[in-house]
Scaffold this active site. Sequence first.
Site, PDB file in Angstrom:
ATOM      1  N   ILE A 209       0.845  -1.192   0.000  1.00 55.91           N
ATOM      2  CA  ILE A 209       0.000   0.000   0.000  1.00 55.91           C
ATOM      3  C   ILE A 209       0.887   1.251   0.000  1.00 55.91           C
ATOM      4  CG2 ILE A 209      -0.267   0.336   2.497  1.00 55.91           C
ATOM      5  CD1 ILE A 209      -3.332   0.604   1.892  1.00 55.91           C
ATOM      6  N   ASP A 210       2.134   1.102   0.508  1.00 55.62           N
ATOM      7  CA  ASP A 210       3.066   2.236   0.556  1.00 55.62           C
ATOM      8  C   ASP A 210       3.733   2.506  -0.799  1.00 55.62           C
ATOM      9  OD1 ASP A 210       2.504   2.317   3.235  1.00 55.62           O
ATOM     10  OD2 ASP A 210       4.429   1.509   3.899  1.00 55.62           O
ATOM     11  N   MET A 253      -0.236   6.207   6.179  1.00 52.68           N
ATOM     12  CA  MET A 253       0.722   5.110   6.076  1.00 52.68           C
ATOM     13  C   MET A 253       1.976   5.583   5.357  1.00 52.68           C
ATOM     14  SD  MET A 253      -2.520   4.088   5.495  1.00 52.68           S
ATOM     15  CE  MET A 253      -2.997   2.994   4.226  1.00 52.68           C
ATOM     16  N   ARG A 255       5.718   3.560   5.992  1.00 53.84           N
ATOM     17  CA  ARG A 255       6.740   3.198   6.986  1.00 53.84           C
ATOM     18  C   ARG A 255       8.119   3.699   6.567  1.00 53.84           C
ATOM     19  NH1 ARG A 255       5.860  -0.714  10.622  1.00 53.84           N
ATOM     20  NH2 ARG A 255       8.030  -1.370  10.497  1.00 53.84           N
TER      21      ARG A 255
END
Length: 439
Positions: A209-210, A253, A255
């Site tokens: 998703i990143d 989001m 990371r």
Amino acid sequence: MVTLADLQVRQLGECRHESPLAKYIAARRTNDHYVDESDRVLFDDTVHLVQDHGVPLTELPTLEPGGPRRQVFFPPGRTKVGIVTCGGLCPGLNDVIRGLVMELNTHYGVTDVVGFRNGYAGLVPAHGYEPIALTTERVASINMQGGTILGTSRGAQDSEVMVDRLVELGIDILFVIGGDGSIRGASKIAAVARGRGLDLSVIGIPKTIDNDIPFIGQSFGFQTAFTVAAQSIAAAQVEAQSAVNGVGLVQLMGRHAGFIACYAALANHHADFVLIPEVPFALDGESGFLAALQRRVAERGSAVVVVAEGAGQDLMADRAGTDASGNRKLGDIGRYLEAAIVGHYRALGRELTLKYLKPSYSIRSVPAKAFDSVYCVRLAQAAAHAGMAGRTDMVVGRRHNRFVHVPIDIVVSHRNEVAPDGDLWLSVLESTAQPPEMR
Ligand code: ATP
Ligand code: MG
């Protein structure tokens, strides 16, 4: 620098079976996107990048194109397939499952498709999760649901045990829909199978998703994710503008890569500051973030701050600990910034209304929007073609508008990140007009 050798996809053996899709291939009138086994997709797309390689045309880095071949490796109609989803949720997982089942069933006559439950744990009998039959009826409308109908999990599993299970079930092709960790796991399964001389194909459909997996183009679900994230930014702006000295703080989001924060912020231009892992910032001092925020609130009456979850980790005391898969846990930058901003205004003796939004779970759980649904089904089709053609230890991706096969080794070699000197970050700086350096 990427070489031609880095981009060679493993092949189980010669393709001896006429593909059931040959009729479609023959019917195509143009050569444009024809998948010939000798064709390749150029890796670079500018003259300078090509020139940088300084090698003859035949040695230029090129990728194998995705799509149906005339000849396939596995006998259509007599092939057995497994599908597994692992890692965090992402919009589009069910679309990919559905796309695989539909393509394999309809065109390759593969009716024996099983779904392994709860990630790689579902391939380890000791966990007691029985695989489920994935029929076209079962998957017909799963794309309307978020999440994954198969379930997912983290945590290490033994590759030898998983290969034993695949052999026991007679699986010819395993499709792994998962992130960087899952794809590393897929490569280990492929290696164990290779070591045992098994004709087992392992094909990855990268899920992030990143959008932080390199060489695959944009990842599926990413567009849906930043579309929904942009709605939270819009909400934060409404809250901020309706208050005295209002600050809307949205944690998204990201990371290691700030793509969602950047795209969501660019989608509606409401953000005054975007903070991402790739661009460090200081809190204090005349050129630090808090002073810049204070100036913006003074000028405009309110401000919106978008922060990626992996941003500013250096500001917080070391957070020890890892999750079940060994991924380092992150400090909570959203809460940290909230406290810092509130503390800053309190010290100044000024009024502040701060609203903190953390929409991660309501983003990753939504069904894919139309663009991603299209992308998911096309990735699934490309993956089905690759598996049937005996490819293994690879993932599907899209480069220069072509579906391509990318070896796993190179996909996990590093992370895709927002380049601080690249055009995306420049667009964000242009849009937010935040200081280019807050140090
Ligand atoms: P996400 O990026 O959403 O977290 P992921 O696929 O990276 O997705 P992980 O929890 O890291 O999620 O890994 C998923 C599965 O892959 C787990 O079962 C884990 O054990 C396995 N895995 C992770 N890293 C490796 C590795 N280096 N080698 C083999 N298997 C791995
Ligand atoms: Mg991961």
